[in-house]
Design a protein around this motif. Structure first.
Motif, short mmCIF file in Angstrom:
data_model
loop_
_atom_site.label_atom_id
_atom_site.label_comp_id
_atom_site.label_asym_id
_atom_site.label_seq_id
_atom_site.Cartn_x
_atom_site.Cartn_y
_atom_site.Cartn_z
N CYS A 101 -6.36 -1.85 0.67
CA CYS A 101 -4.88 -0.76 0.46
C CYS A 101 -6.00 0.70 0.65
O CYS A 101 -5.71 2.03 0.78
CB CYS A 101 -3.91 -0.61 -0.34
SG CYS A 101 -2.68 -1.72 -0.41
N ASP A 102 -7.26 0.30 0.63
CA ASP A 102 -7.90 1.89 0.74
C ASP A 102 -7.01 3.04 1.92
O ASP A 102 -7.07 2.33 2.78
CB ASP A 102 -9.22 1.25 0.77
CG ASP A 102 -10.17 1.23 -0.36
OD1 ASP A 102 -9.45 1.88 -0.88
OD2 ASP A 102 -11.20 0.39 -0.30
N ILE A 103 -7.19 4.25 2.04
CA ILE A 103 -7.21 4.99 2.59
C ILE A 103 -8.50 5.13 3.14
O ILE A 103 -9.19 6.12 2.87
CB ILE A 103 -6.15 6.27 2.65
CG1 ILE A 103 -5.23 5.93 2.06
CG2 ILE A 103 -5.77 6.85 3.67
CD1 ILE A 103 -3.67 6.50 1.33
N THR A 104 -8.70 4.75 4.39
CA THR A 104 -10.22 5.76 5.70
C THR A 104 -9.55 6.79 6.54
O THR A 104 -11.12 6.48 6.99
CB THR A 104 -10.10 4.31 6.36
OG1 THR A 104 -9.59 3.30 7.60
CG2 THR A 104 -10.70 3.31 5.12
N TYR B 10 -2.13 2.19 10.59
CA TYR B 10 -2.56 3.32 10.89
C TYR B 10 -0.75 3.41 11.46
O TYR B 10 0.04 2.89 12.04
CB TYR B 10 -3.29 3.54 12.40
CG TYR B 10 -4.79 3.52 12.33
CD1 TYR B 10 -5.41 4.31 11.65
CD2 TYR B 10 -5.22 2.45 12.93
CE1 TYR B 10 -7.10 4.06 11.74
CE2 TYR B 10 -6.40 2.27 12.62
CZ TYR B 10 -7.51 3.00 11.97
OH TYR B 10 -8.75 3.06 11.80
N TYR C 262 -1.50 7.82 9.00
CA TYR C 262 -2.49 7.29 8.26
C TYR C 262 -3.31 5.63 8.13
O TYR C 262 -2.62 5.37 8.46
CB TYR C 262 -2.47 6.98 5.88
CG TYR C 262 -1.72 8.84 6.00
CD1 TYR C 262 -2.51 9.05 4.91
CD2 TYR C 262 -0.49 9.40 5.93
CE1 TYR C 262 -2.11 10.50 4.56
CE2 TYR C 262 -0.08 10.54 5.20
CZ TYR C 262 -1.11 11.19 4.42
OH TYR C 262 -1.17 12.35 3.87
N ILE D 233 2.28 4.47 0.69
CA ILE D 233 1.54 5.77 1.56
C ILE D 233 1.58 7.24 1.50
O ILE D 233 3.48 7.60 1.02
CB ILE D 233 2.55 5.23 2.93
CG1 ILE D 233 2.46 3.73 3.42
CG2 ILE D 233 1.95 6.24 4.70
CD1 ILE D 233 3.78 3.01 4.20
N CYS E 56 1.14 -1.49 -0.17
CA CYS E 56 0.08 -0.01 0.03
C CYS E 56 0.59 1.33 -0.04
O CYS E 56 1.59 1.27 0.88
CB CYS E 56 -1.50 0.14 1.78
SG CYS E 56 -1.88 -1.62 1.34
N PHE F 289 -5.33 2.61 7.19
CA PHE F 289 -5.08 2.02 5.77
C PHE F 289 -5.77 0.10 5.92
O PHE F 289 -6.33 0.03 7.39
CB PHE F 289 -4.03 1.61 5.43
CG PHE F 289 -3.13 2.11 4.25
CD1 PHE F 289 -2.79 2.38 3.14
CD2 PHE F 289 -2.51 2.62 5.76
CE1 PHE F 289 -2.59 3.51 2.95
CE2 PHE F 289 -1.44 4.35 5.37
CZ PHE F 289 -1.19 4.45 4.02
N ASP F 290 -7.12 -0.20 5.29
CA ASP F 290 -7.58 -1.21 5.24
C ASP F 290 -6.34 -2.27 4.51
O ASP F 290 -6.46 -2.03 3.06
CB ASP F 290 -8.81 -1.09 4.57
CG ASP F 290 -10.08 -2.88 3.91
OD1 ASP F 290 -9.03 -3.11 4.48
OD2 ASP F 290 -11.04 -2.32 4.43
N HIS G 277 -6.72 10.24 8.15
CA HIS G 277 -5.44 10.93 7.07
C HIS G 277 -5.48 12.17 8.73
O HIS G 277 -6.70 12.75 8.99
CB HIS G 277 -6.12 11.23 6.50
CG HIS G 277 -4.79 12.36 6.17
ND1 HIS G 277 -5.01 13.23 5.12
CD2 HIS G 277 -3.70 12.31 6.39
CE1 HIS G 277 -3.65 14.16 5.61
NE2 HIS G 277 -2.88 13.67 6.35
N ARG H 152 -8.05 -2.63 9.29
CA ARG H 152 -6.95 -1.52 9.74
C ARG H 152 -5.57 -1.61 10.26
O ARG H 152 -5.91 -1.99 11.91
CB ARG H 152 -7.98 -0.30 10.12
CG ARG H 152 -9.30 -0.82 9.49
CD ARG H 152 -10.29 0.27 9.95
NE ARG H 152 -11.65 0.27 8.30
CZ ARG H 152 -12.63 -1.34 8.85
NH1 ARG H 152 -12.19 -2.22 9.99
NH2 ARG H 152 -13.22 -1.40 8.25
#
Length: 368
Positions: A93-96, A76, A86, A57, A55, A88-89, A98, A74
């Motif tokens: 790799c989805d950013i959930t 962090y 940040y 960053i 993923c 991440f799932d 920030h 998840r």
């Protein structure tokens, strides 16, 4: 009615049921997580020891500090020179989440300090702010910052409380406190800001024959045993001449149970070589492993070193599988060394796309 066909169908159904009952329950998924330069969260399937996704960053590399959500899905990560967080799932790799901690002319650094509450609703960092003025830098009071994870992208602190300096690795307890690793090990209530001493280290007065402990909280990765470990080094002198050459040197730990928040502090083994990180065996709380230029195994109930395996280069940290059979040794370079926990012999290796330097090595467990 065809009796033979009915009997055969019933028999097949019964056999299928027996087969299903004999099958093991769906196993938990274990993923090994680390961060590599220039900025990727590496997700490794521990059943195959293969990288299943990388993923990206945002921001410049920080220190690679990772905090896990309780659901294991998840993670962090501190990024952008330790200024941003940040979320991440790890499955896609989805950013959930920030949080940009620096604002206006105040630059904030978080030195390894990131944690997630036991209910997965809040995220904590220790912020070290500095105000940038035209002619000088103004060092401000460090603080614990509390974020609501549900705020997602562009999250802002919902509460802040002053804390001591020198805090690095932190962890959340099931009782709702945040363990702070600094000169001493303390705890703070993130709802009220009230703090308490967990175990004194630098402020520990054991009399003139004991050297004040030198504690180190770069890595504390005890998720397999639900604990936080702060290693320290101390020495007991023979007399008040405080002769370093004749002193007894010891590795010790402050060990916090993250379920109860209670801690023990003890010397565990003689100081014979450098260890950057200790983890315990999830099958036996008295068995410890350590890493740096060696991979070592210890029985802390007997204060004995059971085995030492020389490593080809320095490895800053390590972690262990849930069944306690496999040790993963990483950090520093671009390879993760895999070892049998009984013998410490190397049984495999994982090559990554970049070096890990100071990055964590965390185990995320996704339970069905």
């Amino acid at each position: 009615m065809n009796v033979n066909k009915s009997v055969k169908t019933t028999a097949l159904a019964g056999a299928a049921l027996l087969v299903l009952q004999a099958l093991p329950a769906s196993a938990d998924q274990e993923f090994l997580l680390t961060v590599t330069r220039p900025g990727q969260l590496q997700v490794i399937d521990m059943s195959s020891n293969e990288v299943v996704r990388s993923c990206d960053i945002p921001g410049k590399f920080g220190t690679g500090s990772i905090a896990l959500a309780p659901d294991g899905r998840r993670a962090y990560v501190l990024s952008n020179m330790t200024e941003d967080v940040y979320g991440f799932d790890i499955m896609n790799c989805d950013i959930t989440f920030h949080a940009a901690q620096s604002q206006d002319n105040i630059r904030v650094k978080s030195h390894q300090s990131i944690a997630v509450s036991s209910d997965g609703k809040e995220l904590y960092t220790v912020q070290n702010p500095v105000r940038h003025l035209p002619d000088r830098f103004e060092v401000l009071q460090p603080q614990l910052a509390v974020y609501n994870i549900a705020d997602g992208i562009d999250a802002k602190p919902v509460r802040t409380y002053p804390v001591e300096r020198r805090i690095t690795k932190i962890a959340a307890t099931e009782k709702g406190e945040v363990i702070l690793g600094g000169a001493d090990v303390t705890a703070i209530d993130p709802q009220t800001g009230k703090t308490r001493m967990v175990t004194p280290l630098q402020s520990w007065d054991r009399g003139p024959l004991w050297l004040p402990p030198d504690a180190f909280a770069m890595h504390s990765q005890g998720e397999q045993a639900n604990e936080y470990i702060m290693p320290y080094v101390t020495a007991r002198f023979q007399d008040e001449s405080m002769n370093m050459e004749t002193a007894e040197w010891w590795w010790g730990i402050s060990r916090v149970d993250l379920k109860t928040g209670e801690a023990v502090r003890q010397e565990i083994i003689p100081f014979e070589f450098i260890v950057f990180n200790f983890i315990s065996d999830p099958r036996d709380p008295n068995i410890f492993y350590g890493s740096f230029n060696t991979l070592s195994k210890h029985d802390i109930s007997k204060r004995e070193t059971l085995a030492v395996h020389e490593m080809p280069h320095t490895y800053y940290d390590l972690n262990i599988s849930a069944d306690g059979k496999t040790i993963y040794v990483g950090g520093t370079s671009s390879d993760i060394s895999i070892h049998d926990s009984d013998t410490l012999e190397k049984i495999g290796s994982i090559q990554l796309s970049g070096d890990m330097t100071t990055s964590d090595l965390r185990v995320a467990t996704i339970r069905d």
